[in-house]
Design a protein around this motif. Sequence first.
Motif, mmCIF file in Angstrom:
data_model
loop_
_atom_site.group_PDB
_atom_site.id
_atom_site.type_symbol
_atom_site.label_atom_id
_atom_site.label_comp_id
_atom_site.label_asym_id
_atom_site.label_seq_id
_atom_site.Cartn_x
_atom_site.Cartn_y
_atom_site.Cartn_z
ATOM 1 N N ALA A 16 0.824 -1.208 0.000
ATOM 2 C CA ALA A 16 0.000 0.000 0.000
ATOM 3 C C ALA A 16 0.858 1.259 0.000
ATOM 4 C CB ALA A 16 -0.924 -0.006 1.213
ATOM 5 N N LEU A 17 1.947 1.248 0.755
ATOM 6 C CA LEU A 17 2.821 2.417 0.813
ATOM 7 C C LEU A 17 3.494 2.669 -0.528
ATOM 8 C CD1 LEU A 17 4.103 4.635 2.530
ATOM 9 C CD2 LEU A 17 5.889 3.010 3.169
ATOM 10 N N VAL A 18 3.950 1.605 -1.185
ATOM 11 C CA VAL A 18 4.591 1.761 -2.496
ATOM 12 C C VAL A 18 3.609 2.324 -3.517
ATOM 13 C CG1 VAL A 18 5.617 0.505 -4.421
ATOM 14 C CG2 VAL A 18 6.316 -0.032 -2.082
ATOM 15 N N VAL A 19 2.397 1.771 -3.537
ATOM 16 C CA VAL A 19 1.377 2.270 -4.463
ATOM 17 C C VAL A 19 1.001 3.706 -4.124
ATOM 18 C CG1 VAL A 19 -0.985 1.937 -5.286
ATOM 19 C CG2 VAL A 19 0.488 -0.040 -4.907
ATOM 20 N N GLN A 20 0.929 3.991 -2.830
ATOM 21 C CA GLN A 20 0.578 5.334 -2.380
ATOM 22 C C GLN A 20 1.598 6.366 -2.873
ATOM 23 O OE1 GLN A 20 -2.013 5.782 0.089
ATOM 24 N NE2 GLN A 20 -1.847 7.986 0.045
ATOM 25 N N VAL A 21 2.867 6.050 -2.726
ATOM 26 C CA VAL A 21 3.919 7.013 -3.069
ATOM 27 C C VAL A 21 4.163 7.071 -4.570
ATOM 28 C CG1 VAL A 21 6.368 7.546 -2.781
ATOM 29 C CG2 VAL A 21 5.025 6.786 -0.814
ATOM 30 N N SER A 22 4.241 5.908 -5.215
ATOM 31 C CA SER A 22 4.658 5.860 -6.612
ATOM 32 C C SER A 22 3.528 6.077 -7.609
ATOM 33 C CB SER A 22 5.331 4.514 -6.907
ATOM 34 O OG SER A 22 4.429 3.445 -6.682
ATOM 35 N N VAL A 23 2.291 5.803 -7.207
ATOM 36 C CA VAL A 23 1.167 5.922 -8.152
ATOM 37 C C VAL A 23 0.179 7.001 -7.721
ATOM 38 C CG1 VAL A 23 -0.747 4.711 -9.266
ATOM 39 C CG2 VAL A 23 1.385 3.494 -8.800
ATOM 40 N N LEU A 63 5.810 3.885 8.941
ATOM 41 C CA LEU A 63 6.441 3.674 7.633
ATOM 42 C C LEU A 63 6.208 4.880 6.730
ATOM 43 C CD1 LEU A 63 5.614 -0.073 6.831
ATOM 44 C CD2 LEU A 63 7.859 0.907 7.333
ATOM 45 N N ALA A 64 4.989 5.404 6.746
ATOM 46 C CA ALA A 64 4.685 6.578 5.925
ATOM 47 C C ALA A 64 5.451 7.808 6.402
ATOM 48 C CB ALA A 64 3.183 6.849 5.944
ATOM 49 N N ASP A 65 5.651 7.910 7.719
ATOM 50 C CA ASP A 65 6.402 9.049 8.260
ATOM 51 C C ASP A 65 7.869 9.010 7.834
ATOM 52 O OD1 ASP A 65 4.238 10.144 9.594
ATOM 53 O OD2 ASP A 65 4.584 8.974 11.407
ATOM 54 N N LEU A 66 8.409 7.798 7.704
ATOM 55 C CA LEU A 66 9.831 7.652 7.384
ATOM 56 C C LEU A 66 10.103 7.578 5.887
ATOM 57 C CD1 LEU A 66 10.791 4.999 10.104
ATOM 58 C CD2 LEU A 66 11.254 7.459 10.151
ATOM 59 N N ALA A 67 9.099 7.191 5.104
ATOM 60 C CA ALA A 67 9.318 6.984 3.667
ATOM 61 C C ALA A 67 9.422 8.321 2.935
ATOM 62 C CB ALA A 67 8.180 6.155 3.076
ATOM 63 N N HIS A 72 6.884 15.759 6.846
ATOM 64 C CA HIS A 72 6.249 16.138 8.103
ATOM 65 C C HIS A 72 6.979 15.463 9.266
ATOM 66 C CE1 HIS A 72 4.093 12.475 6.646
ATOM 67 N NE2 HIS A 72 4.294 12.097 7.903
ATOM 68 N N ALA A 73 6.605 15.845 10.473
ATOM 69 C CA ALA A 73 7.261 15.327 11.671
ATOM 70 C C ALA A 73 7.027 13.826 11.811
ATOM 71 C CB ALA A 73 6.742 16.055 12.905
ATOM 72 N N ILE A 74 8.080 13.107 12.202
ATOM 73 C CA ILE A 74 7.974 11.654 12.388
ATOM 74 C C ILE A 74 7.050 11.356 13.572
ATOM 75 C CG2 ILE A 74 9.254 9.561 12.974
ATOM 76 C CD1 ILE A 74 11.661 10.730 11.578
ATOM 77 N N GLY A 75 6.141 10.456 13.351
ATOM 78 C CA GLY A 75 5.185 10.076 14.378
ATOM 79 C C GLY A 75 3.823 10.715 14.202
ATOM 80 N N ARG A 76 3.734 11.701 13.335
ATOM 81 C CA ARG A 76 2.463 12.414 13.144
ATOM 82 C C ARG A 76 1.404 11.500 12.524
ATOM 83 N NH1 ARG A 76 1.971 17.791 9.314
ATOM 84 N NH2 ARG A 76 -0.321 17.966 9.284
ATOM 85 N N TYR A 77 1.749 10.846 11.420
ATOM 86 C CA TYR A 77 0.784 9.969 10.763
ATOM 87 C C TYR A 77 0.628 8.654 11.524
ATOM 88 C CZ TYR A 77 -1.983 8.357 6.818
ATOM 89 O OH TYR A 77 -3.013 7.915 6.029
ATOM 90 N N ALA A 78 1.686 8.241 12.230
ATOM 91 C CA ALA A 78 1.600 7.029 13.048
ATOM 92 C C ALA A 78 0.546 7.197 14.136
ATOM 93 C CB ALA A 78 2.961 6.714 13.670
ATOM 94 N N LEU A 79 0.492 8.370 14.747
ATOM 95 C CA LEU A 79 -0.508 8.644 15.779
ATOM 96 C C LEU A 79 -1.913 8.599 15.192
ATOM 97 C CD1 LEU A 79 -1.437 9.615 18.586
ATOM 98 C CD2 LEU A 79 -0.975 11.959 17.821
ATOM 99 N N VAL A 80 -2.077 9.223 14.032
ATOM 100 C CA VAL A 80 -3.405 9.278 13.411
ATOM 101 C C VAL A 80 -3.886 7.887 13.029
ATOM 102 C CG1 VAL A 80 -4.701 10.117 11.415
ATOM 103 C CG2 VAL A 80 -3.102 11.635 12.591
ATOM 104 N N LEU A 81 -3.035 7.100 12.365
ATOM 105 C CA LEU A 81 -3.453 5.773 11.935
ATOM 106 C C LEU A 81 -3.617 4.810 13.107
ATOM 107 C CD1 LEU A 81 -1.662 4.903 8.566
ATOM 108 C CD2 LEU A 81 -3.966 5.748 8.986
ATOM 109 N N CYS A 82 -2.848 5.007 14.156
ATOM 110 C CA CYS A 82 -3.015 4.180 15.354
ATOM 111 C C CYS A 82 -4.413 4.380 15.941
ATOM 112 C CB CYS A 82 -1.952 4.529 16.388
ATOM 113 S SG CYS A 82 -2.071 3.592 17.933
#
Length: 206
Positions: A16-23, A63-67, A72-82
């Motif tokens: 999903a992350l690869v498709v999200q970023v590349s497509v 993964l999205a925060d680091l890719a 954006h700040a690391i942990g921002r999207y991790a918090l939301v998706l958690c």
Amino acid sequence: MVIKRTVLAAVLLLVALVVQVSVLGRLQLPGATPDLLLLVVVGLALVFGPMGGSLTGFFGGLLADLAPPSDHAIGRYALVLCLMGYAAGLLRAEPGRQRSVLGPLLVVAGSAVVSTVLYALVGALVGDTAARHVGLPGLVFSALLYDVLLAPFAVPAVMLLARRFGGVGLDGEVTGPGLGTIARYRTTRHASSVGPSIRKKLGVKS
């Protein structure tokens, strides 16, 4: 079984992350970007429950925060998706109950709106003003539209794959075909300790 589910979740999140970023990220659609990662988290949470959903959401968001090209700040999207994974897991149908077709779609719609607002609020707390330039209402509407349109293709497939890995879920619940074998084993073991007449009633051979 938990290991298989963990591997499945990791593979789905990476794809999903690869498709999200590349497509999806290169479509240059107005407003928000279709969030395939969110759809995978929601689909897994509806099968794994709140514990599995929150863990899946956290690591997927991290993964999205680091890719790259993350800005954006690391942990921002991790918090939301958690939080989204935990909330979606709470809405999982109880074992033996059939969830309507519209159920997952409504969960996706709510997650799209809430996650967009949360992401913007967390961004405002850390000084990210990107949402102000685009407009939060426009982001929420476009995120809702894109995710709902993409959900019928992604969420059912994710849930189907997750259910094929039965057994003990990430939240500790026992599911899957193994329950029948365990029940028959317990019945046979119990019947062996009772008299012949009771064993005959239970249908257990001596």
